[in-house]
Design a protein around this motif. Structure first.
Motif, short mmCIF file in Angstrom:
data_model
loop_
_atom_site.label_atom_id
_atom_site.label_comp_id
_atom_site.label_asym_id
_atom_site.label_seq_id
_atom_site.Cartn_x
_atom_site.Cartn_y
_atom_site.Cartn_z
N THR A 9 0.85 -1.19 0.00
CA THR A 9 0.00 0.00 0.00
C THR A 9 0.88 1.24 0.00
OG1 THR A 9 -0.15 0.00 2.40
CG2 THR A 9 -1.89 -1.16 1.20
N TYR A 10 0.34 2.30 -0.60
CA TYR A 10 1.09 3.55 -0.71
C TYR A 10 0.26 4.69 -0.14
CZ TYR A 10 3.99 0.94 -3.98
OH TYR A 10 4.82 0.01 -4.55
N SER A 11 0.95 5.68 0.38
CA SER A 11 0.30 6.89 0.85
C SER A 11 0.86 8.06 0.05
CB SER A 11 0.60 7.14 2.33
OG SER A 11 0.08 6.10 3.12
N THR A 12 -0.01 9.01 -0.24
CA THR A 12 0.44 10.19 -0.95
C THR A 12 0.91 11.23 0.07
OG1 THR A 12 -1.15 9.75 -2.70
CG2 THR A 12 -0.26 11.99 -2.58
N VAL A 13 2.15 11.65 -0.10
CA VAL A 13 2.73 12.68 0.76
C VAL A 13 3.22 13.77 -0.18
CG1 VAL A 13 4.51 13.23 2.46
CG2 VAL A 13 3.41 10.98 2.49
N GLY A 14 2.51 14.89 -0.18
CA GLY A 14 2.85 15.95 -1.14
C GLY A 14 2.60 15.45 -2.54
N ASP A 15 3.62 15.49 -3.37
CA ASP A 15 3.51 15.01 -4.74
C ASP A 15 4.04 13.59 -4.92
OD1 ASP A 15 2.50 17.46 -5.53
OD2 ASP A 15 4.48 18.29 -6.01
N TYR A 16 4.35 12.91 -3.82
CA TYR A 16 4.98 11.60 -3.91
C TYR A 16 4.09 10.51 -3.36
CZ TYR A 16 9.11 14.48 -4.59
OH TYR A 16 10.00 15.40 -5.06
N GLN A 17 4.24 9.32 -3.94
CA GLN A 17 3.60 8.11 -3.42
C GLN A 17 4.68 7.33 -2.68
OE1 GLN A 17 0.56 6.00 -4.72
NE2 GLN A 17 -0.43 7.98 -4.60
N LEU A 18 4.52 7.18 -1.37
CA LEU A 18 5.49 6.46 -0.56
C LEU A 18 4.89 5.15 -0.07
CD1 LEU A 18 6.83 9.42 1.61
CD2 LEU A 18 7.84 8.46 -0.45
N PRO A 19 5.68 4.05 -0.11
CA PRO A 19 5.15 2.77 0.36
C PRO A 19 4.97 2.80 1.87
CG PRO A 19 7.47 2.55 -0.20
CD PRO A 19 7.06 3.95 -0.59
N ASN A 20 3.93 2.14 2.33
CA ASN A 20 3.69 1.99 3.77
C ASN A 20 4.44 0.75 4.23
OD1 ASN A 20 1.87 4.17 3.77
ND2 ASN A 20 0.22 2.82 3.11
N LEU A 21 5.65 0.96 4.70
CA LEU A 21 6.49 -0.16 5.13
C LEU A 21 6.49 -0.26 6.64
CD1 LEU A 21 9.59 0.43 2.83
CD2 LEU A 21 7.69 -1.14 2.46
N THR A 22 6.43 -1.48 7.13
CA THR A 22 6.56 -1.71 8.58
C THR A 22 7.55 -2.84 8.78
OG1 THR A 22 4.73 -3.28 8.57
CG2 THR A 22 4.20 -0.99 9.10
N LEU A 23 8.33 -2.72 9.82
CA LEU A 23 9.26 -3.79 10.19
C LEU A 23 8.63 -4.58 11.32
CD1 LEU A 23 12.61 -1.81 10.23
CD2 LEU A 23 11.83 -3.41 8.50
N ASN A 24 8.86 -5.88 11.29
CA ASN A 24 8.37 -6.70 12.40
C ASN A 24 9.09 -6.29 13.67
OD1 ASN A 24 6.70 -8.13 10.71
ND2 ASN A 24 8.25 -9.69 10.27
N GLN A 25 8.35 -5.95 14.66
CA GLN A 25 8.93 -5.54 15.94
C GLN A 25 9.29 -6.78 16.76
OE1 GLN A 25 9.69 -2.37 16.80
NE2 GLN A 25 9.08 -1.92 14.72
N PRO A 26 10.44 -6.74 17.42
CA PRO A 26 10.84 -7.89 18.24
C PRO A 26 9.83 -8.14 19.36
CG PRO A 26 12.60 -6.23 18.12
CD PRO A 26 11.41 -5.68 17.43
N ARG A 27 9.62 -9.41 19.64
CA ARG A 27 8.70 -9.78 20.71
C ARG A 27 9.40 -9.74 22.06
NH1 ARG A 27 8.04 -12.89 16.39
NH2 ARG A 27 6.01 -12.98 15.41
N LYS A 28 10.68 -9.98 22.05
CA LYS A 28 11.44 -10.10 23.28
C LYS A 28 12.64 -9.15 23.17
CE LYS A 28 14.03 -13.74 25.61
NZ LYS A 28 14.46 -15.12 25.48
#
Length: 118
Positions: A9-28
């Motif tokens: 998925t992408y979000s529009t920020v100004g004139d740009y389409q940026l990917p919605n990236l998430t990193l898996n957060q450590p559980r421990k």
């Protein structure tokens, strides 16, 4: 505006389409050796660090290093105590503490050299 392309998925920020990236957060949370390894990779091996970070293998690697380092230190302490027995703890307490600290420092140095900074 969000659009979908290949499950990203992408979000529009100004004139740009940026990917919605998430990193898996450590559980421990990482322990001492995992944090030392992360710092080493980040500072001395940045390409490897960023590659592992982006493909999701960094945290599993750091946890494996943490577990291996703790097991190695425990094993080394046992072996060092066999070859260098400690003085009697009750009658020579300060000598016992000094001896154990010395063995711990030796084991720690080997763990750092062989697992963390390699």
């Amino acid at each position: 505006m969000n659009t979908n392309s290949r499950n990203v998925t992408y979000s529009t920020v100004g004139d740009y389409q940026l990917p919605n990236l998430t990193l898996n957060q450590p559980r421990k949370p990482l322990g001492k050796y995992g944090r030392l390894r992360r710092t080493y990779l980040k500072e001395q091996r940045p390409v490897l660090y960023h590659t592992m970070l982006m493909n999701g293998s960094l945290y599993p690697h750091l946890m494996e290093v943490e577990q291996n380092a703790a097991a190695m230190k425990e094993h080394l302490m046992t072996e060092l105590l066999k070859s260098n027995p400690a003085p009697d703890k009750k009658s020579r307490q300060m000598e016992w503490v000094q001896h154990m600290n010395s063995l711990k420092a030796q084991a720690e140095e080997l763990v750092l050299t062989e697992l963390i900074y390699s």
